[in-house]
Design a protein around this motif. Structure first.
Motif, short mmCIF file in Angstrom:
data_model
loop_
_atom_site.label_atom_id
_atom_site.label_comp_id
_atom_site.label_asym_id
_atom_site.label_seq_id
_atom_site.Cartn_x
_atom_site.Cartn_y
_atom_site.Cartn_z
N ALA A 148 93.32 -31.82 0.23
CA ALA A 148 94.72 -31.46 -0.05
C ALA A 148 95.16 -31.97 -1.42
CB ALA A 148 95.62 -32.04 1.03
N ASP A 149 94.56 -33.08 -1.90
CA ASP A 149 94.95 -33.66 -3.19
C ASP A 149 94.28 -32.98 -4.37
OD1 ASP A 149 96.32 -35.54 -1.68
OD2 ASP A 149 94.55 -36.84 -1.56
N ASN A 150 93.26 -32.16 -4.10
CA ASN A 150 92.45 -31.61 -5.18
C ASN A 150 92.08 -30.17 -4.85
OD1 ASN A 150 90.59 -31.16 -7.21
ND2 ASN A 150 88.93 -32.18 -6.12
N LYS A 151 93.06 -29.27 -5.04
CA LYS A 151 92.79 -27.89 -4.60
C LYS A 151 93.31 -26.85 -5.60
CE LYS A 151 96.77 -27.77 -1.46
NZ LYS A 151 97.20 -27.52 -0.09
N THR A 152 93.00 -27.10 -6.87
CA THR A 152 93.38 -26.09 -7.88
C THR A 152 92.19 -25.66 -8.73
OG1 THR A 152 94.07 -27.88 -9.34
CG2 THR A 152 95.81 -26.77 -8.08
N ASP A 153 91.22 -26.56 -8.93
CA ASP A 153 90.06 -26.20 -9.76
C ASP A 153 88.81 -26.10 -8.88
OD1 ASP A 153 88.09 -25.82 -11.60
OD2 ASP A 153 88.29 -27.76 -12.59
N PHE A 154 88.31 -24.89 -8.73
CA PHE A 154 87.15 -24.67 -7.84
C PHE A 154 85.89 -24.30 -8.63
CE2 PHE A 154 91.00 -23.87 -5.40
CZ PHE A 154 90.78 -24.68 -4.30
N SER A 155 85.88 -24.65 -9.93
CA SER A 155 84.74 -24.22 -10.76
C SER A 155 83.43 -24.84 -10.29
CB SER A 155 85.01 -24.57 -12.23
OG SER A 155 85.37 -25.93 -12.36
N VAL A 156 83.46 -26.10 -9.84
CA VAL A 156 82.20 -26.75 -9.43
C VAL A 156 81.58 -26.08 -8.18
CG1 VAL A 156 81.13 -28.90 -8.62
CG2 VAL A 156 82.69 -28.94 -10.57
N PRO A 157 82.33 -25.93 -7.07
CA PRO A 157 81.71 -25.26 -5.92
C PRO A 157 81.33 -23.81 -6.20
CG PRO A 157 84.04 -25.74 -5.48
CD PRO A 157 83.66 -26.47 -6.72
N LEU A 158 82.08 -23.13 -7.06
CA LEU A 158 81.73 -21.74 -7.39
C LEU A 158 80.45 -21.68 -8.22
CD1 LEU A 158 85.27 -20.23 -8.10
CD2 LEU A 158 83.65 -19.45 -6.35
N GLN A 159 80.31 -22.62 -9.15
CA GLN A 159 79.06 -22.67 -9.95
C GLN A 159 77.86 -22.98 -9.06
OE1 GLN A 159 80.34 -25.53 -12.82
NE2 GLN A 159 81.34 -24.01 -14.12
N GLN A 160 78.07 -23.88 -8.08
CA GLN A 160 76.98 -24.22 -7.15
C GLN A 160 76.58 -23.00 -6.33
OE1 GLN A 160 78.91 -27.47 -5.14
NE2 GLN A 160 77.92 -29.04 -6.40
N ALA A 161 77.60 -22.27 -5.85
CA ALA A 161 77.34 -21.08 -5.03
C ALA A 161 76.57 -20.04 -5.83
CB ALA A 161 78.66 -20.50 -4.53
N GLN A 162 77.03 -19.83 -7.07
CA GLN A 162 76.39 -18.83 -7.93
C GLN A 162 74.95 -19.23 -8.26
OE1 GLN A 162 78.30 -18.23 -11.78
NE2 GLN A 162 77.75 -16.05 -11.77
N ALA A 163 74.76 -20.51 -8.61
CA ALA A 163 73.42 -21.00 -8.97
C ALA A 163 72.46 -20.91 -7.78
CB ALA A 163 73.51 -22.44 -9.47
N ALA A 164 72.99 -21.07 -6.57
CA ALA A 164 72.14 -21.04 -5.37
C ALA A 164 71.88 -19.60 -4.90
CB ALA A 164 72.80 -21.84 -4.25
N GLY A 165 72.47 -18.64 -5.59
CA GLY A 165 72.24 -17.24 -5.24
C GLY A 165 72.98 -16.77 -4.01
N ALA A 166 74.15 -17.36 -3.72
CA ALA A 166 74.92 -16.94 -2.54
C ALA A 166 75.48 -15.53 -2.75
CB ALA A 166 76.05 -17.92 -2.28
N GLU A 167 75.13 -14.63 -1.81
CA GLU A 167 75.63 -13.25 -1.88
C GLU A 167 77.01 -13.14 -1.24
OE1 GLU A 167 71.14 -12.15 -0.46
OE2 GLU A 167 72.75 -12.86 0.82
#
Length: 335
Positions: free
Chosen positions: A185-204
């Motif tokens: 709840a305190d940190n929910k505006t920048d999602f670049s890290v989990p999105l980069q991880q998802a993309q790098a892992a090849g998540a469809e």
């Protein structure tokens, strides 16, 4: 009904609690409005066993402490039954109080398991484990993806409950969870890290067991990165296209679980959509509005089965209602 007649026990006093302001206001307003349509219809048709309903809805801003304060205010008002609360975390806190007080509680949309763990509390919606399991089954059966990333709110009972059951069912469906990104709840505006991880892992596919405000940011940020997976969520994504300044074209193709569709062609759904639009400048109701509408009709059906009268106190009403709720069936908008 004026104050004088209400004081004499000639109306049923039903309270409601949910977020009318703040980040989840789309849900609370929908519940308040959907419930009010049902109350107005029932009152126009003669009430519950000839007794009119008074409905009093209080804002909790989706905050547990404010929700308990709202509950106490409604008790001071003379509430006999509660149709609430709208979101899971406040609902769990209020359910602890209704259990202590033996107050009948029906939540339209509080889906975490703990919302209804006591025998005085019921719900209209499906539970979080069910949503997580059904999501994994749908993705598996329709071969939407084999590599999936999950982005969830680890500070929220709703989000973690769905995430855990999704993860356990994913294994049965041949789905590999290749990246997991938790936010709070305190940190929910920048999602670049989990999105980069998802993309790098090849998540469809990216599974989002979260609310619409954060989902709109995730989908917008993914688009800016040039990452275009399938996005899939649960009932919390209902409201996505209503987010201010969100590019609605990005919602094309986003999938979510919902028990109600405003485009359904059955007469009951069409009548509800029309009544809702007429009352609110053509606005289209979401599933939260439908859950609340069905919730008020479930209370009516159980109240009539139980033969409760408005002069009974809340605890006596609760004892009668909790038996009746196990004996009724209603054919509502949501099933």
């Amino acid at each position: 009904a004026g104050e004088s007649s209400a004081a004499a026990g000639t109306t049923f006093k039903i309270g409601g609690i949910g977020p009318v302001t703040g980040g989840a206001a789309l849900y609370g307003l929908a519940v308040q409005r959907g419930a009010q349509i049902a109350v107005d219809e029932i009152n126009a048709a003669g009430g519950i066993n000839g007794t009119q309903i008074e409905f009093n809805f209080q804002d909790d801003e989706a905050d547990a402490e404010k929700s308990v304060n709202a509950y106490n205010s409604l008790k001071d008002w003379g509430m006999q039954m509660l149709m609430g609360t709208v979101t899971s975390t406040p609902c769990v806190s209020v359910a602890a109080k209704t259990a202590e007080d033996n107050m009948f509680q029906l939540t339209p949309s509080g889906s975490s398991v703990e919302c209804v763990q006591s025998d005085n509390a019921f719900r209209v919606c499906f539970s979080d484990p069910d949503q997580g399991k059904k999501s994994a089954q749908y993705i598996g059966e329709h071969k939407l993806a084999t590599k999936v990333a999950v982005i969830y709110d680890s500070s929220d009972t709703y989000s973690t409950g769905i995430y855990e059951s999704f993860k356990s069912e994913a294994a049965n469906q041949g789905i590999e969870v290749v990246a997991e990104g938790a936010f709070t709840a305190d940190n929910k505006t920048d999602f670049s890290v989990p999105l980069q991880q998802a993309q790098a892992a090849g998540a469809e596919l990216v599974f989002l067991p979260i609310y619409y405000t954060e989902a709109s940011l995730i989908i917008t940020q993914a688009n800016k990165m040039g990452y275009a997976p399938q996005f899939f969520g649960c009932d919390g994504l209902d409201g996505l296209i209503g987010v201010e300044n969100f590019d609605q074209s990005l919602a094309e193709g986003v999938m979510l679980l919902t028990p109600f569709s405003a485009t359904a062609t059955d007469e009951k759904s069409q009548n509800f959509v029309k009544a809702y639009g007429d009352a609110h400048n053509g606005e289209i109701p979401n599933q939260f509005a439908a859950d609340a509408y069905d919730g008020i009709y479930a209370i009516k059906a159980a109240a009539e089965k139980a033969g409760i009268t408005p002069d009974m106190d809340a605890s006596a009403i609760c004892d009668a209602m909790k038996v009746a709720m196990t004996e009724i069936t209603i054919d509502g908008l949501t099933g």
